[in-house]
Design a protein around this motif. Structure first.
Motif, PDB file in Angstrom:
ATOM      1  N   UNK A  89      51.764-104.692  71.734  1.00  0.00           N
ATOM      2  CA  UNK A  89      53.125-104.604  71.193  1.00  0.00           C
ATOM      3  C   UNK A  89      53.377-105.686  70.140  1.00  0.00           C
ATOM      4  N   UNK A  90      52.653-106.795  70.233  1.00  0.00           N
ATOM      5  CA  UNK A  90      52.810-107.863  69.243  1.00  0.00           C
ATOM      6  C   UNK A  90      52.251-107.455  67.886  1.00  0.00           C
ATOM      7  N   UNK A  91      51.286-106.546  67.878  1.00  0.00           N
ATOM      8  CA  UNK A  91      50.603-106.206  66.623  1.00  0.00           C
ATOM      9  C   UNK A  91      51.604-105.754  65.564  1.00  0.00           C
ATOM     10  N   UNK A  98      42.978-102.949  69.593  1.00  0.00           N
ATOM     11  CA  UNK A  98      43.637-102.814  68.289  1.00  0.00           C
ATOM     12  C   UNK A  98      42.578-102.892  67.190  1.00  0.00           C
ATOM     13  N   UNK A  99      41.821-101.831  67.063  1.00  0.00           N
ATOM     14  CA  UNK A  99      40.704-101.789  66.129  1.00  0.00           C
ATOM     15  C   UNK A  99      41.192-101.471  64.713  1.00  0.00           C
ATOM     16  N   UNK A 100      40.387-101.778  63.713  1.00  0.00           N
ATOM     17  CA  UNK A 100      40.751-101.368  62.357  1.00  0.00           C
ATOM     18  C   UNK A 100      40.965 -99.856  62.244  1.00  0.00           C
ATOM     19  N   UNK A 137      47.734-111.676  50.900  1.00  0.00           N
ATOM     20  CA  UNK A 137      46.900-112.194  51.988  1.00  0.00           C
ATOM     21  C   UNK A 137      47.462-111.685  53.313  1.00  0.00           C
ATOM     22  N   UNK A 138      46.748-110.744  53.918  1.00  0.00           N
ATOM     23  CA  UNK A 138      47.154-110.193  55.221  1.00  0.00           C
ATOM     24  C   UNK A 138      45.997-110.376  56.195  1.00  0.00           C
ATOM     25  N   UNK A 139      46.269-111.008  57.325  1.00  0.00           N
ATOM     26  CA  UNK A 139      45.205-111.269  58.282  1.00  0.00           C
ATOM     27  C   UNK A 139      45.800-111.350  59.687  1.00  0.00           C
ATOM     28  N   UNK A 140      45.429-110.428  60.580  1.00  0.00           N
ATOM     29  CA  UNK A 140      45.955-110.466  61.948  1.00  0.00           C
ATOM     30  C   UNK A 140      45.689-111.781  62.666  1.00  0.00           C
ATOM     31  N   UNK A 141      44.670-112.515  62.240  1.00  0.00           N
ATOM     32  CA  UNK A 141      44.349-113.786  62.906  1.00  0.00           C
ATOM     33  C   UNK A 141      45.467-114.807  62.756  1.00  0.00           C
ATOM     34  N   UNK A 186      54.983-109.318  60.682  1.00  0.00           N
ATOM     35  CA  UNK A 186      55.266-110.184  59.531  1.00  0.00           C
ATOM     36  C   UNK A 186      54.538-111.520  59.629  1.00  0.00           C
ATOM     37  N   UNK A 187      54.181-111.924  60.849  1.00  0.00           N
ATOM     38  CA  UNK A 187      53.459-113.184  61.023  1.00  0.00           C
ATOM     39  C   UNK A 187      52.005-113.081  60.578  1.00  0.00           C
ATOM     40  N   UNK A 188      51.557-111.858  60.267  1.00  0.00           N
ATOM     41  CA  UNK A 188      50.201-111.665  59.749  1.00  0.00           C
ATOM     42  C   UNK A 188      50.146-111.825  58.234  1.00  0.00           C
TER      43      UNK A 188
END
Length: 203
Positions: A75-77, A42-44, A17-21, A82-84
């Motif tokens: 820069x957070x992306x 920061x587009x797909x 489960x990976x989700x930038x949200x 790991x938080x995603x």
């Protein structure tokens, strides 16, 4: 019924489960601002360039130069990537375990994933070591849905497309596999995947 000798799994959205949200819901208090960020900055498509081998540093600096007012978020992306990660999709891991324990199939991973970030997943998720082989886009400098990426996988592991089943949550990637004569299933949920595999007589 068609014979299946090998099964190839996508990882993100299927087993992991990976989700930038998960990260950016905490960084944005304005839904429209977040929507704008993912649709225009920061587009797909931008992220896929890193999946395809561009360095995280280069990809980040490129966007910061173009959109300096968004620097903190850009820069957070990758800085807080790991938080995603939401963890394993346990029901799919259970299916993977059943297939592995059956001993009937060779099992592989084919993933669009930055080569710089994939070692984090390898350390975090034991089940990634169950595969007979893994092909990571960032390491190969090519990615789905380009046919050469699938062909590389078929060639490397001596797989016959008509005897290989590919599982991915992205319809674009599923169709690309089918165009090469690979059997394919679009992943929508663990329950749906199990039902599809049972219908094929695989589990």
């Amino acid at each position: 019924m068609q014979t299946t000798e090998a099964i190839i799994f996508d990882l993100g959205g299927v087993l992991i489960d990976w989700n930038p949200s998960y990260l950016f819901d905490n960084l944005f208090d304005d839904k429209e601002k977040k929507k704008h960020f993912f649709e225009n900055i920061c587009t797909p498509q931008w992220n896929e360039e890193q999946d395809g081998g561009r360095s995280l540093k280069e990809g980040t600096e490129l966007l910061v130069d173009l959109h300096p007012e968004w620097k903190e978020y850009i820069e957070a992306f990758y800085g807080r990537w790991e938080e995603m990660l939401g963890g394993p999709i346990h029901e799919t891991v259970d299916i993977f375990r059943d297939l592995k324990q059956s001993g009937k199939y060779r099992l592989y991973a084919l993933t669009n994933w930055s080569g710089e970030l994939f070692p984090i997943a390898l350390e975090r998720y034991d089940f990634l070591h169950w595969f007979d082989g893994r092909v990571v886009s960032g390491d190969e400098k090519m990615r789905k849905p380009f046919p050469e990426f699938y062909q590389l996988t078929l060639n490397r592991f001596d797989l016959k497309p008509e005897r290989t089943l590919f599982i991915d949550d992205n319809l674009r990637n599923v169709k690309a596999a089918e165009d090469l004569g690979i059997q394919a299933v679009r992943f929508e949920s663990p329950a749906q995947l199990r039902k599809d595999l049972e219908a094929r007589g695989l589990i």
